[in-house]
Enzyme design. Sequence first.
Site, mmCIF file in Angstrom:
data_model
loop_
_atom_site.group_PDB
_atom_site.id
_atom_site.type_symbol
_atom_site.label_atom_id
_atom_site.label_comp_id
_atom_site.label_asym_id
_atom_site.label_seq_id
_atom_site.Cartn_x
_atom_site.Cartn_y
_atom_site.Cartn_z
ATOM 1 C CE LYS A 181 -1.771 1.697 3.886
ATOM 2 N NZ LYS A 181 -1.596 3.192 3.998
ATOM 3 C CG ASN A 182 2.347 2.680 3.616
ATOM 4 O OD1 ASN A 182 1.264 3.251 3.515
ATOM 5 N ND2 ASN A 182 2.740 2.105 4.750
ATOM 6 C CB CYS A 193 -5.274 6.219 10.625
ATOM 7 S SG CYS A 193 -5.986 4.915 9.602
ATOM 8 N NE ARG A 213 -0.289 10.275 10.518
ATOM 9 C CZ ARG A 213 -0.944 9.395 9.754
ATOM 10 N NH1 ARG A 213 -0.274 8.457 9.116
ATOM 11 N NH2 ARG A 213 -2.257 9.448 9.622
ATOM 12 C CG ASP A 225 2.081 0.816 9.745
ATOM 13 O OD1 ASP A 225 1.632 1.656 10.543
ATOM 14 O OD2 ASP A 225 2.314 1.075 8.548
ATOM 15 N NE ARG A 268 -7.131 4.947 4.912
ATOM 16 C CZ ARG A 268 -6.195 5.416 5.722
ATOM 17 N NH1 ARG A 268 -6.390 5.433 7.034
ATOM 18 N NH2 ARG A 268 -5.057 5.874 5.234
#
Length: 437
Positions: free
Chosen positions: A22-23, A118, A123, A307, A399
């Site tokens: 995903k990232n 999220c 951040r 994560d 997501r």
Amino acid sequence: MDKLVISGGISLQGRVTISGAKNASLAILCAAVMAGELVTLENVPDIRDVQVMMDILRSLGAQVHRTPSNGSLRILMTDPPVQMPPYHLAKQLRASNLLLGPLLARFGRAEIPLPGGCNIGTRPMDLHFKGLSALGARLELEKGTVVARAAGLQGNRIYLDFPSVGATENIMMAACLARGQTVIENAAREPEVVDLANFLNCLGARVRGAGTDVIKIEGVETLGGCMRYAVIPDRIEAGTFMVAAVATRGDVVLENVIPRHLEPLIAKLREAGVEIEEEEERIRVRSTGSLRPIDIKTMPYPGFPTDMQSQMMALLSTVPGTSVIVENIFENRFKVADELKRMGARIKVEGRLAVVEGVEKLEGACVRATDLRAGAALVVAGLMAEGETRIDNVQYIDRGYFNLEQKLRMLGARIWRAPYDEKTPAQDNAVRKSALI
């Protein structure tokens, strides 16, 4: 919105293929804005965050097409963006801020609404601003929108106070079209950063050192296209399935993985007493005996990934003894503890420290996902709990995980998706049966 329903207590057995990261996919999609020719991407997961990013690129004027037969993506952006990304899209994911560097470098201007994602902690974008400003950009915050301008970027030496993945990626992308050399010191070392650098080099960029804490970029005038680039496997999805296999005392083979990306998790699972076999693109996870408590401290890569912290908390909740988790990355990442307590877990949270006292078993309950990885942790908890677990806020899970329940059912899990509104037992049983066929 739907909910996930899990009837726990089934040991996971079999094989599962891990999807693209995903990232890495989100960063590479942003980088595709810099390409002057067609880009074709493979192994991009068809998840909610990717779908939103595709819509953002389309809003900027890019041509984006997914081929149904093989799932590949084709992207072409030739003209300057006609508008900034719509707020209703940008607020849905944090990675929308990764368009700042690419748009600024190629078109000399970028307007990006402050991103969402999220709520796992602060951040800030100060390191993004610091790095892009060092390259010659002028950045301002106007009514919740980041406005960046640059007549031309100039390479520079940039030291990051913290090895931020997003800041490293934004600066690296912008530097590809800056004049001269850029050196990023204390850069993030995550595999997703390396994957982005490899993609940029496929476009004609000159990036060296990705995967170390010093990245050097020699600027070029333009970037071309890339006929075929495959995104790396998702190490967090792989880790989630590994933890689920251990939690259910199962035996699962994961395919399409890069074991070295999972070394921090593999080391901790082995410390807990799990049997793990590694091959070139394959990992086998077996857990049949008793497990030992462990201590975890989340750190930037190659440390233990934040994560995976929530999923490990779920697993450790039934491991005899006391385990300690220290969260060093995001201050709000222990919200899942309250949901696990609804299932019978014994967890005490004090600031960035969580003490987990293992209980004999968890009991199914109605719980709520508070973020993406918390949702994955609740799935793990539901798989090993006695009785039925219902997880609300499934949109968080969507997501980041592609076909999660289908993959789990292939491993023997009893998991299905149901409408959010409550149903009678007969109606719910009908949904369950249709999902398990």
